[in-house]
Scaffold this active site. Structure first.
Site, mmCIF file in Angstrom:
data_model
loop_
_atom_site.group_PDB
_atom_site.id
_atom_site.type_symbol
_atom_site.label_atom_id
_atom_site.label_comp_id
_atom_site.label_asym_id
_atom_site.label_seq_id
_atom_site.Cartn_x
_atom_site.Cartn_y
_atom_site.Cartn_z
ATOM 1 N N SER A 208 0.850 -1.193 0.000
ATOM 2 C CA SER A 208 0.000 0.000 0.000
ATOM 3 C C SER A 208 0.880 1.236 0.000
ATOM 4 O O SER A 208 1.621 1.484 0.960
ATOM 5 C CB SER A 208 -0.896 0.014 1.238
ATOM 6 O OG SER A 208 -1.422 1.312 1.399
ATOM 7 N N HIS B 159 -8.256 0.983 -4.268
ATOM 8 C CA HIS B 159 -9.176 0.758 -3.149
ATOM 9 C C HIS B 159 -9.880 2.082 -2.865
ATOM 10 O O HIS B 159 -9.298 2.992 -2.283
ATOM 11 C CB HIS B 159 -8.357 0.274 -1.931
ATOM 12 C CG HIS B 159 -9.153 0.128 -0.675
ATOM 13 N ND1 HIS B 159 -8.566 -0.108 0.552
ATOM 14 C CD2 HIS B 159 -10.491 0.158 -0.441
ATOM 15 C CE1 HIS B 159 -9.494 -0.197 1.482
ATOM 16 N NE2 HIS B 159 -10.679 -0.020 0.906
ATOM 17 N N MET C 169 -12.137 4.451 -1.012
ATOM 18 C CA MET C 169 -12.825 4.748 0.250
ATOM 19 C C MET C 169 -13.453 6.123 0.051
ATOM 20 O O MET C 169 -13.027 7.124 0.656
ATOM 21 C CB MET C 169 -11.813 4.729 1.408
ATOM 22 C CG MET C 169 -11.334 3.319 1.751
ATOM 23 S SD MET C 169 -9.772 3.268 2.659
ATOM 24 C CE MET C 169 -8.635 3.296 1.280
HETATM 25 C C1 DX5 Z 1 -6.404 1.566 5.323
HETATM 26 C C2 DX5 Z 1 -5.877 1.191 3.952
HETATM 27 C C3 DX5 Z 1 -4.751 0.235 3.960
HETATM 28 C C4 DX5 Z 1 -3.522 0.704 4.685
HETATM 29 C C5 DX5 Z 1 -2.872 -0.507 5.243
HETATM 30 O O1 DX5 Z 1 -7.617 2.231 5.171
HETATM 31 O O2 DX5 Z 1 -6.925 0.589 3.187
HETATM 32 O O3 DX5 Z 1 -4.440 -0.206 2.638
HETATM 33 O O4 DX5 Z 1 -2.599 1.383 3.871
HETATM 34 O O5 DX5 Z 1 -1.788 -0.102 6.007
HETATM 35 P P1 DX5 Z 1 -1.067 -1.087 7.022
HETATM 36 O O6 DX5 Z 1 -0.542 -2.265 6.212
HETATM 37 O O7 DX5 Z 1 0.003 -0.233 7.588
HETATM 38 O O8 DX5 Z 1 -2.090 -1.540 8.032
HETATM 39 ZN ZN ZN Z 2 -6.408 -0.295 1.218
#
Ligand code: DX5
Ligand code: ZN
Length: 223
Positions: free
Chosen positions: A9, A68, A70
């Site tokens: 990510s 992704h 959101m």
């Molecule tokens: C959170 C994101 C994730 C985030 C994960 O809303 O969807 O993709 O970047 O980060 P880590 O791996 O640090 O939990």
């Molecule tokens: Zn994500």
């Protein structure tokens, strides 16, 4: 079960040198680029949009870009991301008034479609739409921020959704997002995930190849 995919990510990358960061992580064994889009409305944070996706493509990134979303509403931004070079577009059912229509919209633009379940979203949301999906993304943290801890109830949910996917007989990916690290990825893989998002666990380390290698080895040990 699909082949293993590690999707760093870029939320945890150094945005001042994003192109280099993405090149490095891909050269270090990453398979996809996980691209977190936040709108300060559906989630309490604000990140990046189609311009940045397009910039990565123009920079020369050819790996799948796993968008992704959101954001709320969802449909308005889908064609923009398709045009910007997204490979997979996933969204949260709570953010779309017509979930099936949004899935159709994503696919009509030539992208793969994913549905994202928050930690408290019941798996029944997949009823009647699972057959039309390319990917199910289970959140193992509440969306909005990197660096949170893995919520253990996601393991049972993975097992349930794995069984649902297997029953379709279709090559639908099962992705997990949030708090994934080398020391818990094995049990996450054993619970049924094949696609693993990791932000802080990868970009927080100096040696991307080392951490991605350890993650892949831990998954392989469960297969
Ligand atoms: C959170 C994101 C994730 C985030 C994960 O809303 O969807 O993709 O970047 O980060 P880590 O791996 O640090 O939990
Ligand atoms: Zn994500």
């Amino acid at each position: 079960m699909q082949s293993t995919v590690i999707a760093p990510s870029i939320l945890s990358a150094n945005f001042a040198k994003l192109g280099e960061e993405v090149d490095q992580v891909l050269a270090s064994g990453a398979d996809w680029v996980h691209f977190d889009v936040m709108d300060n409305h559906y989630v309490p944070n604000l990140t990046i949009g189609p311009l940045v996706c397009e910039a990565l493509r123009k920079h020369g990134v050819t790996a799948p870009i796993d968008v992704h979303l959101m954001v709320q509403p969802v449909d308005r931004i889908v064609p923009d991301f398709a045009k910007a070079g997204a490979s997979v577009i996933s969204f949260h059912p709570e953010a779309s008034a017509h979930v099936h229509r949004t899935v159709q919209l994503i696919r009509s633009h030539g992208c793969q479609a994913g549905l994202v379940l928050n930690p408290a979203t019941p798996v029944e949301v997949l009823d009647y739409v699972l057959d039309d999906l390319d990917l199910v993304l289970l959140m193992s943290v509440n969306p909005g921020f990197g660096g949170q801890s893995f919520i253990p109830s996601a393991l049972d949910k993975l097992r349930r959704v794995r069984a649902m996917i297997d029953a379709t007989g279709k090559p639908i990916r099962l992705e997990i997002d949030g708090g994934v690290k080398p020391d818990n990825i094995g049990e996450i893989a054993a619970a049924g995930a094949d696609t693993f998002v990791a932000g802080s666990a990868i970009f927080g380390q100096r040696d991307y190849a080392d951490v991605i290698g350890r993650m892949k080895a831990a998954v392989a040990a469960t297969r």
